[in-house]
Write a protein that holds these residues in place. Sequence first.
Motif, PDB file in Angstrom:
ATOM      1  N   SER A  29       0.817  -1.216   0.000  1.00  0.00           N
ATOM      2  CA  SER A  29       0.000   0.000   0.000  1.00  0.00           C
ATOM      3  C   SER A  29       0.851   1.266   0.000  1.00  0.00           C
ATOM      4  O   SER A  29       0.336   2.340  -0.314  1.00  0.00           O
ATOM      5  CB  SER A  29      -0.932   0.023   1.217  1.00  0.00           C
ATOM      6  N   GLU A  30       2.123   1.126   0.313  1.00  0.00           N
ATOM      7  CA  GLU A  30       3.061   2.258   0.325  1.00  0.00           C
ATOM      8  C   GLU A  30       2.491   3.420   1.127  1.00  0.00           C
ATOM      9  O   GLU A  30       2.272   4.511   0.613  1.00  0.00           O
ATOM     10  CB  GLU A  30       3.451   2.656  -1.101  1.00  0.00           C
ATOM     11  N   SER A  31       2.239   3.139   2.421  1.00  0.00           N
ATOM     12  CA  SER A  31       1.713   4.151   3.355  1.00  0.00           C
ATOM     13  C   SER A  31       0.384   4.737   2.880  1.00  0.00           C
ATOM     14  O   SER A  31       0.171   5.947   2.902  1.00  0.00           O
ATOM     15  CB  SER A  31       2.742   5.258   3.584  1.00  0.00           C
ATOM     16  N   PHE A  32      -0.512   3.870   2.453  1.00  0.00           N
ATOM     17  CA  PHE A  32      -1.857   4.229   1.993  1.00  0.00           C
ATOM     18  C   PHE A  32      -1.865   5.094   0.731  1.00  0.00           C
ATOM     19  O   PHE A  32      -2.841   5.789   0.456  1.00  0.00           O
ATOM     20  CB  PHE A  32      -2.659   4.943   3.096  1.00  0.00           C
ATOM     21  N   THR A  33      -0.814   5.040  -0.061  1.00  0.00           N
ATOM     22  CA  THR A  33      -0.803   5.801  -1.307  1.00  0.00           C
ATOM     23  C   THR A  33      -1.334   4.987  -2.483  1.00  0.00           C
ATOM     24  O   THR A  33      -1.562   5.543  -3.552  1.00  0.00           O
ATOM     25  CB  THR A  33       0.617   6.306  -1.646  1.00  0.00           C
ATOM     26  N   ARG A  34      -1.528   3.685  -2.284  1.00  0.00           N
ATOM     27  CA  ARG A  34      -2.086   2.823  -3.331  1.00  0.00           C
ATOM     28  C   ARG A  34      -3.401   2.249  -2.810  1.00  0.00           C
ATOM     29  O   ARG A  34      -3.434   1.591  -1.768  1.00  0.00           O
ATOM     30  CB  ARG A  34      -1.087   1.731  -3.690  1.00  0.00           C
ATOM     31  N   LEU A  35      -4.484   2.505  -3.546  1.00  0.00           N
ATOM     32  CA  LEU A  35      -5.832   2.210  -3.063  1.00  0.00           C
ATOM     33  C   LEU A  35      -6.105   0.718  -2.868  1.00  0.00           C
ATOM     34  O   LEU A  35      -6.530   0.307  -1.786  1.00  0.00           O
ATOM     35  CB  LEU A  35      -6.874   2.819  -4.006  1.00  0.00           C
ATOM     36  N   LEU A  36      -5.878  -0.103  -3.893  1.00  0.00           N
ATOM     37  CA  LEU A  36      -6.250  -1.520  -3.797  1.00  0.00           C
ATOM     38  C   LEU A  36      -5.519  -2.244  -2.668  1.00  0.00           C
ATOM     39  O   LEU A  36      -6.174  -2.906  -1.843  1.00  0.00           O
ATOM     40  CB  LEU A  36      -6.047  -2.236  -5.137  1.00  0.00           C
ATOM     41  N   PRO A  37      -4.186  -2.142  -2.568  1.00  0.00           N
ATOM     42  CA  PRO A  37      -3.532  -2.808  -1.439  1.00  0.00           C
ATOM     43  C   PRO A  37      -3.991  -2.268  -0.087  1.00  0.00           C
ATOM     44  O   PRO A  37      -4.071  -3.024   0.886  1.00  0.00           O
ATOM     45  CB  PRO A  37      -2.044  -2.529  -1.660  1.00  0.00           C
ATOM     46  N   SER A  38      -4.329  -0.990  -0.021  1.00  0.00           N
ATOM     47  CA  SER A  38      -4.820  -0.404   1.234  1.00  0.00           C
ATOM     48  C   SER A  38      -6.153  -1.024   1.635  1.00  0.00           C
ATOM     49  O   SER A  38      -6.363  -1.380   2.800  1.00  0.00           O
ATOM     50  CB  SER A  38      -4.977   1.114   1.089  1.00  0.00           C
TER      51      SER A  38
END
Length: 113
Positions: A29-38
Amino acid sequence: MKEGNGIGWLFLSMAILLEVLGTMSMKWSESFTRLLPSILMFIFYGASFTSLNYTLGYMSVSTVYATWSGVGIVLISLIGYFIFQEKLSIASVCWIAVIVIGVVGLNASTKGH
């Protein structure tokens, strides 16, 4: 607690797998910067805790939590090394071995009760 410890181990295995998937999603998610993984992170962790909750109907909390967290630590450490190319020092490997010994020891000691 209910009878059927095999079911407890099945729920616990599912909880561990889902927790590891949640942790991997957290990394992706890279610190909530990517929606789907988040979003997946919350889904996997929610499903993991749900499975963990069902596990507690079949097994003791000390065994469940130590196994869930210990095995999760070991698996995510290996995934970090092999998939995310993170370093593992000799000291880290030794401490991971201590975790494995602790989980095995706790499970062995509770079988006699």
